[in-house]
Design a protein around this motif. Sequence first.
Motif, PDB file in Angstrom:
ATOM      1  N   THR A 172     -17.468   7.194  -1.968  1.00  0.00           N
ATOM      2  CA  THR A 172     -16.683   8.387  -1.659  1.00  0.00           C
ATOM      3  C   THR A 172     -16.208   8.358  -0.216  1.00  0.00           C
ATOM      4  O   THR A 172     -15.036   8.638   0.088  1.00  0.00           O
ATOM      5  N   PHE A 173     -17.121   8.021   0.682  1.00  0.00           N
ATOM      6  CA  PHE A 173     -16.767   7.933   2.107  1.00  0.00           C
ATOM      7  C   PHE A 173     -15.702   6.870   2.349  1.00  0.00           C
ATOM      8  O   PHE A 173     -14.743   7.097   3.101  1.00  0.00           O
ATOM      9  N   LEU A 174     -15.837   5.716   1.704  1.00  0.00           N
ATOM     10  CA  LEU A 174     -14.888   4.621   1.911  1.00  0.00           C
ATOM     11  C   LEU A 174     -13.488   5.003   1.417  1.00  0.00           C
ATOM     12  O   LEU A 174     -12.488   4.675   2.073  1.00  0.00           O
ATOM     13  N   PHE A 175     -13.426   5.694   0.279  1.00  0.00           N
ATOM     14  CA  PHE A 175     -12.118   6.141  -0.212  1.00  0.00           C
ATOM     15  C   PHE A 175     -11.532   7.210   0.715  1.00  0.00           C
ATOM     16  O   PHE A 175     -10.313   7.253   0.927  1.00  0.00           O
ATOM     17  N   GLY A 176     -12.381   8.066   1.260  1.00  0.00           N
ATOM     18  CA  GLY A 176     -11.905   9.054   2.217  1.00  0.00           C
ATOM     19  C   GLY A 176     -11.375   8.396   3.478  1.00  0.00           C
ATOM     20  O   GLY A 176     -10.341   8.800   4.027  1.00  0.00           O
ATOM     21  N   LEU A 177     -12.083   7.356   3.927  1.00  0.00           N
ATOM     22  CA  LEU A 177     -11.656   6.607   5.113  1.00  0.00           C
ATOM     23  C   LEU A 177     -10.331   5.901   4.852  1.00  0.00           C
ATOM     24  O   LEU A 177      -9.405   5.951   5.688  1.00  0.00           O
ATOM     25  N   LEU A 178     -10.218   5.268   3.687  1.00  0.00           N
ATOM     26  CA  LEU A 178      -8.986   4.567   3.337  1.00  0.00           C
ATOM     27  C   LEU A 178      -7.817   5.537   3.227  1.00  0.00           C
ATOM     28  O   LEU A 178      -6.709   5.261   3.733  1.00  0.00           O
ATOM     29  N   SER A 179      -8.045   6.668   2.586  1.00  0.00           N
ATOM     30  CA  SER A 179      -6.988   7.660   2.428  1.00  0.00           C
ATOM     31  C   SER A 179      -6.510   8.180   3.781  1.00  0.00           C
ATOM     32  O   SER A 179      -5.305   8.330   4.014  1.00  0.00           O
ATOM     33  N   THR A 180      -7.449   8.459   4.688  1.00  0.00           N
ATOM     34  CA  THR A 180      -7.081   8.952   6.015  1.00  0.00           C
ATOM     35  C   THR A 180      -6.308   7.905   6.802  1.00  0.00           C
ATOM     36  O   THR A 180      -5.326   8.215   7.489  1.00  0.00           O
ATOM     37  N   TYR A 181      -6.738   6.641   6.705  1.00  0.00           N
ATOM     38  CA  TYR A 181      -6.019   5.569   7.410  1.00  0.00           C
ATOM     39  C   TYR A 181      -4.591   5.440   6.885  1.00  0.00           C
ATOM     40  O   TYR A 181      -3.637   5.326   7.674  1.00  0.00           O
ATOM     41  N   LEU A 182      -4.432   5.470   5.560  1.00  0.00           N
ATOM     42  CA  LEU A 182      -3.099   5.357   4.976  1.00  0.00           C
ATOM     43  C   LEU A 182      -2.225   6.544   5.387  1.00  0.00           C
ATOM     44  O   LEU A 182      -1.026   6.386   5.647  1.00  0.00           O
ATOM     45  N   ALA A 183      -2.822   7.736   5.452  1.00  0.00           N
ATOM     46  CA  ALA A 183      -2.070   8.912   5.898  1.00  0.00           C
ATOM     47  C   ALA A 183      -1.661   8.762   7.354  1.00  0.00           C
ATOM     48  O   ALA A 183      -0.550   9.139   7.743  1.00  0.00           O
ATOM     49  N   SER A 184      -2.552   8.198   8.174  1.00  0.00           N
ATOM     50  CA  SER A 184      -2.229   8.002   9.587  1.00  0.00           C
ATOM     51  C   SER A 184      -1.061   7.054   9.772  1.00  0.00           C
ATOM     52  O   SER A 184      -0.310   7.151  10.745  1.00  0.00           O
ATOM     53  N   ARG A 185      -0.873   6.137   8.812  1.00  0.00           N
ATOM     54  CA  ARG A 185       0.240   5.189   8.844  1.00  0.00           C
ATOM     55  C   ARG A 185       1.458   5.713   8.085  1.00  0.00           C
ATOM     56  O   ARG A 185       2.414   4.972   7.868  1.00  0.00           O
ATOM     57  N   ASN A 186       1.400   6.977   7.685  1.00  0.00           N
ATOM     58  CA  ASN A 186       2.503   7.602   6.954  1.00  0.00           C
ATOM     59  C   ASN A 186       2.796   6.855   5.657  1.00  0.00           C
ATOM     60  O   ASN A 186       3.949   6.686   5.259  1.00  0.00           O
ATOM     61  N   ASN A 187       1.724   6.408   4.994  1.00  0.00           N
ATOM     62  CA  ASN A 187       1.826   5.616   3.764  1.00  0.00           C
ATOM     63  C   ASN A 187       1.522   6.511   2.566  1.00  0.00           C
ATOM     64  O   ASN A 187       0.478   7.167   2.511  1.00  0.00           O
ATOM     65  N   ILE A 188       2.418   6.513   1.588  1.00  0.00           N
ATOM     66  CA  ILE A 188       2.291   7.395   0.433  1.00  0.00           C
ATOM     67  C   ILE A 188       1.044   7.116  -0.410  1.00  0.00           C
ATOM     68  O   ILE A 188       0.568   7.980  -1.146  1.00  0.00           O
ATOM     69  N   LEU A 189       0.473   5.928  -0.266  1.00  0.00           N
ATOM     70  CA  LEU A 189      -0.731   5.596  -1.038  1.00  0.00           C
ATOM     71  C   LEU A 189      -1.944   6.410  -0.612  1.00  0.00           C
ATOM     72  O   LEU A 189      -3.001   6.342  -1.245  1.00  0.00           O
ATOM     73  N   ASN A 190      -1.810   7.184   0.469  1.00  0.00           N
ATOM     74  CA  ASN A 190      -2.930   8.041   0.869  1.00  0.00           C
ATOM     75  C   ASN A 190      -3.222   9.088  -0.209  1.00  0.00           C
ATOM     76  O   ASN A 190      -4.354   9.542  -0.325  1.00  0.00           O
ATOM     77  N   TRP A 191      -2.210   9.446  -1.016  1.00  0.00           N
ATOM     78  CA  TRP A 191      -2.425  10.486  -2.018  1.00  0.00           C
ATOM     79  C   TRP A 191      -3.255  10.013  -3.211  1.00  0.00           C
ATOM     80  O   TRP A 191      -4.232  10.691  -3.573  1.00  0.00           O
TER      81      TRP A 191
END
Length: 213
Positions: free
Chosen positions: A26-45
């Motif tokens: 759960t933490f790793l997916f949260g970390l990945l999602s936040t990183y993708l959002a920080s890069r303005n990447n739609i895969l964060n959703w």
Amino acid sequence: MMHFFDIKNIAFTALGLPVSYLELVTFLFGLLSTYLASRNNILNWPTGIINAVLYFIVCIQIRLYIELFMQVYILIVSGYGWRNWKTTRGENIITTISIRNRIILAASIIIGTIAFGFFAENLYLLLPSIFVGPAPDAFINSFIMMVSIAAFLLLAKRKLECWILWITGSVVGAALTFKNHYYFLSIEYIIFLGLALYALYYWNRQMKNEQDQ
């Protein structure tokens, strides 16, 4: 035999606290999602949706019933954000909110914090069979929740201020968990704080580049 979704299936112990495989993923997916959002990447959703579903399962097992509603909200906003980002791809998308809306946002967070803080603090009176006493740090936790609610909505709209809210929530969360000796959670908040600071810089730079074009 314990399965992956069992909170008692421990992966390792960190700072004296057991961490299950479910909590770790759960933490790793949260970390990945936040990183993708920080890069303005739609895969964060989609990664954020997986994170919310997994955390929902965690909350059921450890009886964090208030957090269950938060995860449902995240799922709804994630669906909206995913759709909104798809339709605005390739446009001048990163913007800021007006001063008037900032005042409304701040007032909403304050009012929501007070209202939900009183609710959380007295929930044990309404449901004594589930909650054995008043929620600890009810108003601080309510503030973190209200900030997160607002930040998710602004992220879905690609507003720069979402990262200011994430930074605020991470600082308060790190201080609270450290005070309560939840050191592993404090580390998680500090990691997310670093990502939010980077995201604020990256989004601000990208927004200025778009405006100069």
